[in-house]
Design a protein around this motif. Structure first.
Motif, PDB file in Angstrom:
ATOM      1  N   ILE A 300       5.193  -6.206   4.074  1.00  9.64           N
ATOM      2  CA  ILE A 300       5.990  -5.670   5.189  1.00  9.64           C
ATOM      3  C   ILE A 300       6.490  -4.268   4.866  1.00  9.64           C
ATOM      4  N   PHE A 301       7.018  -4.091   3.669  1.00  9.27           N
ATOM      5  CA  PHE A 301       7.539  -2.784   3.250  1.00  9.27           C
ATOM      6  C   PHE A 301       6.719  -2.292   2.049  1.00  9.27           C
ATOM      7  N   ALA A 302       5.954  -1.245   2.282  1.00 12.61           N
ATOM      8  CA  ALA A 302       5.135  -0.681   1.202  1.00 12.61           C
ATOM      9  C   ALA A 302       5.644   0.716   0.898  1.00 12.61           C
ATOM     10  N   VAL A 303       6.123   0.924  -0.315  1.00 12.18           N
ATOM     11  CA  VAL A 303       6.605   2.259  -0.676  1.00 12.18           C
ATOM     12  C   VAL A 303       5.557   2.954  -1.536  1.00 12.18           C
ATOM     13  N   ASP A 304       5.145   4.103  -1.088  1.00 11.16           N
ATOM     14  CA  ASP A 304       4.155   4.905  -1.809  1.00 11.16           C
ATOM     15  C   ASP A 304       4.430   6.366  -1.459  1.00 11.16           C
ATOM     16  N   SER A 305       3.727   7.238  -2.117  1.00  9.74           N
ATOM     17  CA  SER A 305       3.933   8.671  -1.878  1.00  9.74           C
ATOM     18  C   SER A 305       3.535   9.039  -0.455  1.00  9.74           C
ATOM     19  N   THR A 306       4.185  10.075   0.072  1.00  7.41           N
ATOM     20  CA  THR A 306       3.704  10.604   1.347  1.00  7.41           C
ATOM     21  C   THR A 306       2.308  11.197   1.158  1.00  7.41           C
ATOM     22  N   ALA A 307       1.983  11.524  -0.091  1.00  9.75           N
ATOM     23  CA  ALA A 307       0.645  12.033  -0.390  1.00  9.75           C
ATOM     24  C   ALA A 307      -0.380  10.904  -0.467  1.00  9.75           C
ATOM     25  N   GLY A 308       0.029   9.698  -0.105  1.00 14.35           N
ATOM     26  CA  GLY A 308      -0.920   8.583  -0.013  1.00 14.35           C
ATOM     27  C   GLY A 308      -0.966   8.037   1.398  1.00 14.35           C
ATOM     28  N   ALA A 309      -0.458   8.828   2.341  1.00 14.70           N
ATOM     29  CA  ALA A 309      -0.305   8.334   3.717  1.00 14.70           C
ATOM     30  C   ALA A 309      -1.632   8.051   4.408  1.00 14.70           C
ATOM     31  N   THR A 310      -2.703   8.717   3.972  1.00 13.81           N
ATOM     32  CA  THR A 310      -3.981   8.500   4.656  1.00 13.81           C
ATOM     33  C   THR A 310      -4.568   7.125   4.355  1.00 13.81           C
ATOM     34  N   TRP A 311      -3.927   6.381   3.442  1.00 12.27           N
ATOM     35  CA  TRP A 311      -4.379   5.012   3.139  1.00 12.27           C
ATOM     36  C   TRP A 311      -3.539   3.978   3.880  1.00 12.27           C
ATOM     37  N   MET A 312      -2.488   4.413   4.541  1.00  5.97           N
ATOM     38  CA  MET A 312      -1.499   3.484   5.076  1.00  5.97           C
ATOM     39  C   MET A 312      -1.693   3.218   6.564  1.00  5.97           C
ATOM     40  N   GLY A 313      -1.674   1.941   6.922  1.00  7.61           N
ATOM     41  CA  GLY A 313      -1.766   1.572   8.331  1.00  7.61           C
ATOM     42  C   GLY A 313      -3.146   1.088   8.710  1.00  7.61           C
ATOM     43  N   CYS A 314      -3.186   0.294   9.775  1.00  2.00           N
ATOM     44  CA  CYS A 314      -4.466  -0.337  10.108  1.00  2.00           C
ATOM     45  C   CYS A 314      -5.493   0.658  10.651  1.00  2.00           C
ATOM     46  N   GLY A 315      -5.042   1.864  11.019  1.00  2.00           N
ATOM     47  CA  GLY A 315      -6.000   2.868  11.452  1.00  2.00           C
ATOM     48  C   GLY A 315      -6.265   3.912  10.395  1.00  2.00           C
ATOM     49  N   ALA A 316      -5.879   3.639   9.170  1.00  2.00           N
ATOM     50  CA  ALA A 316      -5.971   4.638   8.097  1.00  2.00           C
ATOM     51  C   ALA A 316      -7.411   5.119   7.898  1.00  2.00           C
ATOM     52  N   PRO A 317      -7.567   6.429   7.757  1.00  2.00           N
ATOM     53  CA  PRO A 317      -8.922   6.946   7.536  1.00  2.00           C
ATOM     54  C   PRO A 317      -9.510   6.555   6.187  1.00  2.00           C
ATOM     55  N   LEU A 318      -8.655   6.270   5.208  1.00  2.00           N
ATOM     56  CA  LEU A 318      -9.148   5.834   3.894  1.00  2.00           C
ATOM     57  C   LEU A 318      -8.747   4.380   3.675  1.00  2.00           C
ATOM     58  N   VAL A 319      -9.709   3.562   3.332  1.00  2.00           N
ATOM     59  CA  VAL A 319      -9.450   2.125   3.191  1.00  2.00           C
ATOM     60  C   VAL A 319     -10.228   1.592   2.000  1.00  2.00           C
ATOM     61  N   ASP A 320      -9.596   0.711   1.245  1.00  2.00           N
ATOM     62  CA  ASP A 320     -10.269   0.081   0.111  1.00  2.00           C
ATOM     63  C   ASP A 320     -10.737  -1.337   0.418  1.00  2.00           C
ATOM     64  N   ILE A 321     -10.040  -2.006   1.315  1.00  2.00           N
ATOM     65  CA  ILE A 321     -10.382  -3.413   1.543  1.00  2.00           C
ATOM     66  C   ILE A 321     -11.461  -3.534   2.606  1.00  2.00           C
ATOM     67  N   ASP A 322     -12.074  -4.697   2.646  1.00  2.00           N
ATOM     68  CA  ASP A 322     -13.127  -4.929   3.623  1.00  2.00           C
ATOM     69  C   ASP A 322     -12.527  -4.809   5.036  1.00  2.00           C
ATOM     70  N   PRO A 323     -13.200  -4.094   5.930  1.00  2.00           N
ATOM     71  CA  PRO A 323     -12.655  -3.911   7.285  1.00  2.00           C
ATOM     72  C   PRO A 323     -12.286  -5.228   7.968  1.00  2.00           C
ATOM     73  N   SER A 324     -12.992  -6.287   7.609  1.00  2.00           N
ATOM     74  CA  SER A 324     -12.698  -7.577   8.249  1.00  2.00           C
ATOM     75  C   SER A 324     -11.328  -8.120   7.829  1.00  2.00           C
ATOM     76  N   GLU A 325     -10.777  -7.587   6.758  1.00  2.00           N
ATOM     77  CA  GLU A 325      -9.476  -8.074   6.281  1.00  2.00           C
ATOM     78  C   GLU A 325      -8.303  -7.316   6.918  1.00  2.00           C
TER      79      GLU A 325
END
Lengths: 537, 273
Positions: A300-325
């Motif tokens: 629910i609450f994920a704290v990370d750098s603002t310099a990691g924002a492109t990984w955050m959120g379901c529409g994030a342009p950078l993703v590590d997990i399988d899209p189905s997840e």
């Protein structure tokens, strides 16, 4: 699927640093740099630039473009780029190369690291004289590009580059931490997110409520999954540092007196232990990247750098997990949680650039020109857009181009990804609420120790150990020893055991003592003789 | 007497000057060799932390049945090791025996112990079971002992047909091989060029970083990598991947690492056609 490399622990090479920097005090010692009267353009210069990127191809492309553009302006300067993805690796390589006299010319760095480099003589160039040089300084008359004047560099960020009364770096990019929130899950638990600022109490309350939804079948009702880490923190050193700062509690003095191991810290650790026990909290080192859990609906609450924002959120342009997840949810971006929301305090972080000294002042000047070029609007704006960074110059921030970029948040999930721009805006909205910790030789260790306390408490709870006052007391002792914090004096220097007196020193002292004894004996004898002579007369 | 004192003081001055020079040197050395950062004592501390975990040696089945965060002690044989992390006195080790495979992440050991561990060496490791982004591993572990006697070098298991199946995960960390894979193109965002490999997953790296390459099998594409801490740029496998061409048929060997899905650490690549 993309992969972010699992980083090696960012523990710095203490003894290696010490041992190798010792080598600086020898034949390779360099003269202090003085600014030449003019830049000799009749000569060719080859300079090296060690740069760090966030495993981000766009960032490396921007570095390369900046080099190309700079070389077009200064055809006699060739810049060779060496890329890193880890500040710790740069630090280790710099330390190694200081001893061999093969440091880079220009290097992305952190002030904590510079503090260590400075233990070598004239290794890092002080920039005070260069800043103000009429011809080649910030905004200087002889520059081939339109760089910022000193008063156009954000003063707070510039101040972060000041050590021991001198500027040793230029700020390059700045970021802070953000709390990325699954708003849907918060509301499904019956809570309403505050408008501006999250408090620690709110986060713990919601996280506890989420953890309590775990059913007998191991499934959490709030997300319908068997995995849920309600509150996940990436950088636990930042977590501890910010908590202490917000509570106005001790961390260190400006001169390096370690204050971390105090009662407030203990209270915070015991509180964290309690929330870990109920399954409300974990860390990156223990569980994994916050973004992966957030995007899978498992945080629910994920704290990370603002310099990691492109990984955050379901529409994030950078993703590590399988899209189905990936699950659909609305992401809210907040500053890090606060104890006093009326006076928010958040860490200022991000890369700076330092220049290493060389025998040839002209080469150093060429390095300075390139370092300064990294502050031009083109580089600042382009690089800041790759992540939730902000430019470090008012000059770049006030350009129509940058303002246009900010105004277009959410237009797409790439250049204008709304979470990324919100993260950058967060820092822009809090220009007076950021802080940095004191920098001294040993401050990098103290930072690591601050995070390690949280990691060890969290692991201790998860591993069934009793985390109480006694546990914390022992942890303080172990951590201080582990990070050599028990041997750092208030001025940041080590309380070194100098060992037995060397033989030459003992001989010297004995000789001096003998000489003074003889002198005194001689004076006394002369006095007695004089008295006898007077009596005879 | 005056001459004697003059000589004595001159001698004192000379010795003093010498001592000052040395002293200055010592002084600066002491200042610069200040234990700035961390770790020399890292391995010692890591050892003491893990010591709590030392217990009875588990079988592979017992280890797998153990819950995450539980203290574990296992005996198994070194199959490969990543480079030694001297600053913190740890090494990451791939272990396997007849019963199954383990991954000991950042296991505390001395440089001498690290050097003594060769392929097949049987060791005892204590630590805590952990799951990090899907990878089952021993975290905060320590090398308890290098065991004399039996060694074991695993034969790679061909798991090609398991690619894309749930069963593949049950072979996590094992030495495996894949045969008859086709090198598939890798691309960089914003660039239409097709590459046979990339430095870093997105092409942001340079030589020396991890090397990623895509392979295709039965119409599905998988991403493999050469982990630079395990096989650096001087190794045959690193060079072999740098020499790959799209469309080539290759056989690979490596360890079945997991990161949010299968993420094999490849140690050998052979071009079959």
């Amino acid at each position: 699927m993309k992969h972010r490399t699992r980083p090696a622990a960012l523990l710095l090479a203490a003894c290696m640093a010490g041992a190798l920097l010792t080598g600086c005090h020898g034949s390779r010692e360099q003269a202090a740099f003085t600014v030449p009267d003019s830049f000799d353009t009749s000569r060719d210069y080859e300079i090296t630039f060690w740069a760090k990127n966030d495993t981000n191809k766009t960032q490396t492309d921007i570095y390369r473009q900046a080099i190309e553009d700079f070389q077009a302006l200064y055809p006699n300067i060739t810049v060779t780029l060496r890329l890193y993805t880890d500040y710790g690796d740069i630090y280790n390589d710099v330390i190694t190369n200081i001893s061999t006299g093969t440091t880079p010319n220009v290097c992305i760095t952190y002030p904590d690291h510079i503090a260590t480099y400075l233990t070598g003589d004239n290794v890092v160039v002080p920039l005070d004289g260069l800043f103000t040089d009429e011809k080649y300084g910030l905004g200087g008359s002889e520059l081939a590009f339109d760089g910022p004047a000193q008063n156009e560099v954000m003063p707070r960020f510039l101040e972060e580059c000041r050590l021991n009364g001198h500027y040793y770096a230029l700020p390059y990019m700045r970021s802070t931490e953000a709390c990325y929130v699954n708003k849907d899950m918060v509301e499904s638990l019956g809570f309403t997110l505050p408008e501006d600022t999250l408090t620690w109490d709110f986060i713990w309350e919601v996280s506890e409520a989420a953890a309590a939804t775990k059913g007998a079948d191991g499934v959490y009702a709030v997300n319908g999954q068997e995995v849920l880490i309600p509150f996940l923190y990436k950088s636990t050193d930042n977590m501890m540092i910010q908590m202490l700062r917000q509570l106005n509690a001790g961390y260190s003095t400006a001169s390096g007196d370690v204050q971390l191991f105090n009662d407030t810290t203990k209270d915070l650790l015991l509180d964290i232990a309690g929330h870990t026990a109920s399954g409300a909290f974990s860390t990156f080192k223990i569980s994994g990247y916050p973004a992966n859990f957030l995007n899978a609906g498992q945080c629910i609450f994920a704290v990370d750098s603002t310099a990691g924002a492109t990984w955050m959120g379901c529409g994030a342009p950078l993703v590590d997990i399988d899209p189905s997840e990936i699950v659909e949810f609305e992401t809210a971006v907040y500053p890090v949680p606060q104890f006093d929301p009326a006076h928010p305090q958040m860490i200022s972080q991000g890369p700076s650039v330092c220049i290493f000294n060389k025998e040839d002042p002209q080469e150093v000047l060429a390095s300075w020109l390139f370092a300064q070029y990294l502050l031009t609007d083109e580089v600042q704006i382009a690089y800041s857009q790759t992540e939730g960074y902000v430019p470090v110059t008012e000059k770049a921030r006030s350009t129509p181009e940058y303002q246009d970029y900010l105004s277009r948040a959410g237009e797409d999930d790439d250049d204008h990804y709304d979470i990324k721009i919100q993260a950058a805006q967060l820092l822009l909205d809090h220009p007076d609420d950021t802080f940095t910790t004191a920098v001294f030789n040993g401050s990098a260790s103290l930072r690591n120790a601050a995070g390690q306390l949280i990691e060890d408490v969290t692991k201790g709870v998860r591993r069934g150990q009793t985390v109480d006052d006694a546990f914390i007391d022992q942890l303080y002792t172990d951590t201080a020893a582990l990070y050599h914090l028990d041997s750092v004096a208030a001025n940041g220097a080590a309380k070194a055991d100098l060992g037995p007196l060397p033989g030459t020193a003992a001989a010297l002292l004995a000789a001096l003592a003998a000489a003074w004894a003889c002198i005194l004996a001689y004076v006394a004898r002369q006095a007695v003789r004089a008295r006898k002579k007077v009596k005879k007369e | 007497m005056k001459k004697f004192l003059s000589v004595l003081l001159a001698l004192g001055l000379a010795v003093s000057a010498t001592a000052c020079a040395g002293g200055a040197s010592s002084s600066s050395e002491a200042a610069s060799s200040e234990p700035e950062a961390t770790p020399a004592a890292e391995s010692e501390a890591a050892t003491s932390e893990a010591a709590a975990a030392t217990g009875e040696v588990m079988t592979y089945d017992e280890y797998m049945a153990a819950a995450v965060d539980e203290a574990v002690t296992i005996e198994s044989c070194v199959q490969a090791k990543q480079s030694y992390y001297a600053e913190q006195g740890t090494a990451t080790v791939y272990l396997q025996d007849e019963d199954g495979a383990y991954f000991a992440y950042d296991m505390a050991c001395t440089q001498e112990e690290y050097d003594a561990m060769t392929e097949g060496t049987r060791i005892r490791v204590s630590g805590y079971k952990a799951e990090w982004s899907g990878e089952i591993e021993i975290m905060d572990g320590q090398l308890d002992e290098i065991l004399e006697g039996d060694t074991y070098v695993a034969e790679p298991l061909d798991v090609t047909e398991l690619l894309g199946t749930d069963e593949l995960e049950s072979h996590q960390n094992e030495k495996v091989k894949f045969t008859g894979l086709t090198v598939a193109p890798s691309t960089i965002e914003g660039d239409t060029t097709e590459y046979a490999f990339l430095y870093n997953y997105d092409g942001s790296g340079t030589q020396g970083d991890d090397v990623y390459f895509n392979v295709e099998y039965n119409g599905e594409t998988y991403q493999f990598l050469v982990e630079s801490y395990l096989c650096d740029s001087s190794t045959d496998v690193y060079k072999a991947v740098e020499a790959l061409e799209i469309g080539q048929t290759i056989d690979c060997e490596g360890f079945l690492y997991w990161y949010e899905g299968v993420n094999p650490h490849i140690t050998s690549v052979t071009v079959a056609g």
